[in-house]
Design a protein around this motif. Structure first.
Motif, PDB file in Angstrom:
ATOM      1  N   ARG A  58      47.942  95.612  31.134  1.00 38.44           N
ATOM      2  CA  ARG A  58      48.115  94.790  29.893  1.00 38.44           C
ATOM      3  C   ARG A  58      49.592  94.213  29.741  1.00 38.44           C
ATOM      4  O   ARG A  58      49.790  93.614  29.255  1.00 38.44           O
ATOM      5  N   PRO A 117      41.693  94.419  32.013  1.00 40.38           N
ATOM      6  CA  PRO A 117      42.830  95.066  32.522  1.00 40.38           C
ATOM      7  C   PRO A 117      42.444  96.411  32.143  1.00 40.38           C
ATOM      8  O   PRO A 117      44.096  96.300  32.440  1.00 40.38           O
ATOM      9  N   ALA A 151      42.873  92.062  26.278  1.00 36.91           N
ATOM     10  CA  ALA A 151      43.759  91.121  27.436  1.00 36.91           C
ATOM     11  C   ALA A 151      44.235  90.219  26.788  1.00 36.91           C
ATOM     12  O   ALA A 151      45.426  90.209  26.165  1.00 36.91           O
ATOM     13  N   HIS A 152      43.184  89.344  25.608  1.00 32.94           N
ATOM     14  CA  HIS A 152      43.691  88.333  24.366  1.00 32.94           C
ATOM     15  C   HIS A 152      44.782  89.069  23.495  1.00 32.94           C
ATOM     16  O   HIS A 152      45.696  88.646  23.226  1.00 32.94           O
ATOM     17  N   TRP A 187      40.735  81.663  25.272  1.00 30.06           N
ATOM     18  CA  TRP A 187      40.276  82.187  26.020  1.00 30.06           C
ATOM     19  C   TRP A 187      38.672  81.865  25.147  1.00 30.06           C
ATOM     20  O   TRP A 187      38.510  81.007  23.938  1.00 30.06           O
ATOM     21  N   HIS A 200      36.660  94.572  26.550  1.00 29.05           N
ATOM     22  CA  HIS A 200      37.966  93.244  27.677  1.00 29.05           C
ATOM     23  C   HIS A 200      38.253  92.464  27.283  1.00 29.05           C
ATOM     24  O   HIS A 200      39.633  92.909  27.276  1.00 29.05           O
ATOM     25  N   HIS A 201      38.058  91.788  27.563  1.00 31.21           N
ATOM     26  CA  HIS A 201      38.416  90.837  26.930  1.00 31.21           C
ATOM     27  C   HIS A 201      39.185  90.362  25.897  1.00 31.21           C
ATOM     28  O   HIS A 201      40.737  89.637  25.308  1.00 31.21           O
ATOM     29  N   LEU A 241      50.252  90.982  31.358  1.00 28.70           N
ATOM     30  CA  LEU A 241      49.898  90.196  29.905  1.00 28.70           C
ATOM     31  C   LEU A 241      51.437  89.926  28.887  1.00 28.70           C
ATOM     32  O   LEU A 241      50.815  88.952  28.656  1.00 28.70           O
ATOM     33  N   LEU A 258      46.519  89.837  38.103  1.00 28.17           N
ATOM     34  CA  LEU A 258      46.994  90.097  37.569  1.00 28.17           C
ATOM     35  C   LEU A 258      48.228  91.527  37.599  1.00 28.17           C
ATOM     36  O   LEU A 258      49.540  91.106  37.597  1.00 28.17           O
ATOM     37  N   LEU A 285      41.769  82.962  29.433  1.00 30.05           N
ATOM     38  CA  LEU A 285      40.397  83.745  29.815  1.00 30.05           C
ATOM     39  C   LEU A 285      39.697  83.481  30.099  1.00 30.05           C
ATOM     40  O   LEU A 285      38.839  83.107  28.796  1.00 30.05           O
TER      41      LEU A 285
END
Length: 245
Positions: A171, A95, A200-201, A209, A196-197, A174, A75, A183
């Motif tokens: 983030r 993230p 990020a998504h 994802w 957490h994911h 992203l 990242l 992801l």
């Protein structure tokens, strides 16, 4: 799985805390790529410095897949040199910035590892959180993770811990992505969780994802064939985008 000829866009694999190239080998046995580098984070104490060193030695354009701590540095690469990144894959990522109250327990863990040795430290303190319930009795997997830690050593663990402590919320990197993003997380991971994911998504809603059922934190070792499958699809997308732009 059909081999991928990715000479123009090499694949860079960044391992996590106490991980070396063995992290990726079972997955690479299935994912056949012509140009790949497996790198260990071992020389710096912050993500910025690690990213700057990597950028000085990596090709002009590449795609990067990071696992755990490696995803944090991936990242950072995206944040400071987006023009060089052809694709970004984050496996078991958090993230967010680390919480200030985590710093002392993390540093204490480094001292416990020195006192106990990696085998006892991982078995007693880390293993229950590392892999899914169905893999808790997998002695070979545990020994592979212990061997990676022993190869890295205590000084590398201390420096990697400082990267985790000093990381910042990325983030924003992203949200600006225009390249293929992947992801991947384990459904049973208590370290880098589904939440957490999801965060990020939310920052990169166009990302693909994939949550792997029955898998914990060590996705590449727990599910190497599934990891290879999703990375293969992502790399195909990366190469197609490079050809059409």
């Amino acid at each position: 799985m059909k081999p991928l000829k990715n000479e123009a866009v090499p694949l860079i694999l960044l391992g996590g805390t106490l991980c070396d190239e063995q992290l990726w080998q079972p997955m690479l046995n299935t994912l056949s790529v012509s140009h790949v580098q497996c790198l260990t984070l071992q020389d710096e104490e912050c993500a910025q410095a690690a990213a700057e060193r990597l950028l000085a030695q990596l090709p002009a354009r590449f795609c990067v897949c990071g696992f755990s701590l490696g995803a944090i540095v991936a990242l950072q690469l995206q944040a400071i040199a987006p023009q060089r990144i052809a694709g970004l894959a984050l496996i078991s990522v958090n993230p967010f910035a680390d919480l200030p109250q985590n710093a002392q327990p993390r540093r204490t863990a480094v001292e416990h590892a020195r006192a106990l040795g990696f085998e006892a430290f991982i078995t007693q303190q880390l293993w229950p959180r590392y892999v899914a319930g169905q893999r808790q009795n997998d002695a070979d997997l545990r020994q592979n993770i212990i061997a990676m830690a022993q190869n890295c050593g205590h000084e590398v663990f201390a420096r990697q811990t400082e990267i985790a402590i000093s990381r910042i919320d990325r983030r924003d990197a992203l949200t600006k992505l225009t390249v293929p993003v992947l992801l991947v997380n384990g459904e049973e991971d208590p370290i880098c969780t589904v939440e957490h994911h999801r965060a990020a998504h939310h920052a990169a809603p166009s990302a693909h994802w994939q949550t792997l059922p029955g898998v914990g934190h060590f996705v590449p070792l727990e599910a190497p064939q599934l990891t290879a499958k999703v990375l293969h699809s992502w790399l195909n997308e990366v190469l197609l985008c490079e050809l059409t732009h």
